[in-house]
Design a protein around this motif. Structure first.
Motif, mmCIF file in Angstrom:
data_model
loop_
_atom_site.group_PDB
_atom_site.id
_atom_site.type_symbol
_atom_site.label_atom_id
_atom_site.label_comp_id
_atom_site.label_asym_id
_atom_site.label_seq_id
_atom_site.Cartn_x
_atom_site.Cartn_y
_atom_site.Cartn_z
ATOM 1 N N GLN A 106 0.837 -1.192 0.000
ATOM 2 C CA GLN A 106 0.000 0.000 0.000
ATOM 3 C C GLN A 106 0.876 1.247 0.000
ATOM 4 N N HIS A 117 1.103 3.919 1.785
ATOM 5 C CA HIS A 117 1.727 4.362 3.046
ATOM 6 C C HIS A 117 2.813 3.412 3.545
ATOM 7 N N ARG A 118 2.961 2.269 2.871
ATOM 8 C CA ARG A 118 4.034 1.330 3.234
ATOM 9 C C ARG A 118 5.293 1.538 2.413
ATOM 10 N N ASP A 165 -0.257 -4.392 7.382
ATOM 11 C CA ASP A 165 -1.682 -4.504 7.057
ATOM 12 C C ASP A 165 -2.254 -5.900 7.269
ATOM 13 N N TYR A 185 -5.753 -5.126 11.370
ATOM 14 C CA TYR A 185 -6.467 -3.858 11.546
ATOM 15 C C TYR A 185 -7.157 -3.932 12.905
ATOM 16 N N HIS A 220 -3.203 -0.557 11.090
ATOM 17 C CA HIS A 220 -4.166 0.535 11.294
ATOM 18 C C HIS A 220 -4.717 0.394 12.691
HETATM 19 ZN ZN LIG Z 1 -2.932 0.127 5.045
#
Ligand SMILES: [Zn+2]
Length: 301
Positions: free
Chosen positions: A95, A97-98, A194, A197, A232
């Motif tokens: 993702q 943000h990674r 991820d 969550y 998250h």
């Molecule tokens: Zn994520």
């Protein structure tokens, strides 16, 4: 009230830890939690939880931030927690943000580590992710270029940084094809990316694999972590991760199996009972879409 508000605004002035909630999980180990909201010019694409591991000789950042500017903001927060320079940055998945903050950290001279499957996923989705970021973050996404890890591993990678032993593993595809966790065996802390969550409903996307996601989760359970930093949500326990991630997936897959075995179609798939998880943030927005994605995957299992 007005005065209090103004004071708060000054305290969170530009280039500060404005959007982050910081939790120390062990001495020298922190969860840096970004806001649980869509990417925006304010959060700079940092809408995820990051991690920081201080050692006697450098610091390790778990995930780089979602943009160049986001990485810069994350660096300000890192500086407020440790005097050690960031020597290593781990990408726990594909993702934005990674990994899209990698360019900033490469420019600081950090070593960047990711699984081969994560790099392949990043490569495949880079242009789509950058287009979406430019729409959502606007001008603050400027300078964000796709820069990949210089240290790439297949299944696992161990490193020692100062007095810290760190084990990275890519157990199976989960939310994204290359998801990895970062495990500190001595401190019994895990950063799950991820794969977990907490507090927010997870997303089963077209690039997710709901079946092997449970295998990845089981690999984390085997380690029996004392502290769990999810991809998250706030730092938490394994039990909470089991409730919010594992049990959610198991319920959805079991109900979908019954639905498919009973001859159900995709229209009815979105109606399978997920009400036990209505307490999760964004349940109304994502539950039915998740059901549709799981139906499409399970049809072929
Ligand atoms: Zn994520």
């Amino acid at each position: 009230m007005k005065h209090l508000f103004l004071t708060a605004m000054i305290l969170i002035a530009p280039h500060s830890a404005r959007a982050f909630d910081i939790q120390q999980v062990q001495p020298g180990i922190w969860a840096i939690e970004g806001p649980a909201e869509q990417r925006s010019p304010e959060n700079l694409g940092n809408n995820a939880t990051f991690g920081l591991i201080e050692s006697s000789d450098g610091a390790v950042l778990v995930d780089p931030g979602g943009t160049w500017a986001g990485a810069e903001a994350l660096h300000d927060t890192v500086r407020s927690l440790t005097d050690q320079p960031v020597t290593h940055v781990i990408n726990t998945g594909g993702q934005d943000h990674r990994w899209l903050g990698n360019g900033y950290w490469a420019a600081q001279g950090a070593t960047i580590i990711a699984s081969a499957d994560a790099v392949a996923d990043q490569t495949a989705r880079a242009s789509m992710q950058l287009t979406a970021l430019t729409m959502l973050v606007g001008e603050a996404a400027a300078g964000t270029d796709p820069v990949h890890a210089d240290t790439v591993f297949e299944d696992s990678y161990s490193l020692t940084v100062g007095d810290r032993r760190i084990e990275i593993a890519h157990p199976a595809a989960a939310h994204t094809p290359g998801d990895s966790y970062v495990w500190l065996p001595e401190e019994r802390v895990i950063f799950t990316g991820d794969i977990v969550y907490v507090g927010r409903i997870l997303g089963v996307m077209e690039f997710s694999n709901s079946a092997s996601w449970l295998e990845a989760f089981a690999a984390i359970e085997t380690l029996d972590p004392e502290h769990l930093v999810p991809g998250h949500g706030p730092a938490t326990t394994l039990a909470q991760a089991q409730a919010d991630t594992r049990d959610y997936l198991v319920n959805l897959r079991n109900r979908m199996r019954d639905h498919i075995d009973g001859g159900g179609d995709i229209i009815g798939a979105v109606e399978v009972d997920q009400s036990g998880f209505a307490y999760l943030d964004q349940f109304d927005a994502l539950a039915r879409r998740n059901a549709q994605a799981v139906f499409e995957q399970m049809e072929w299992e």
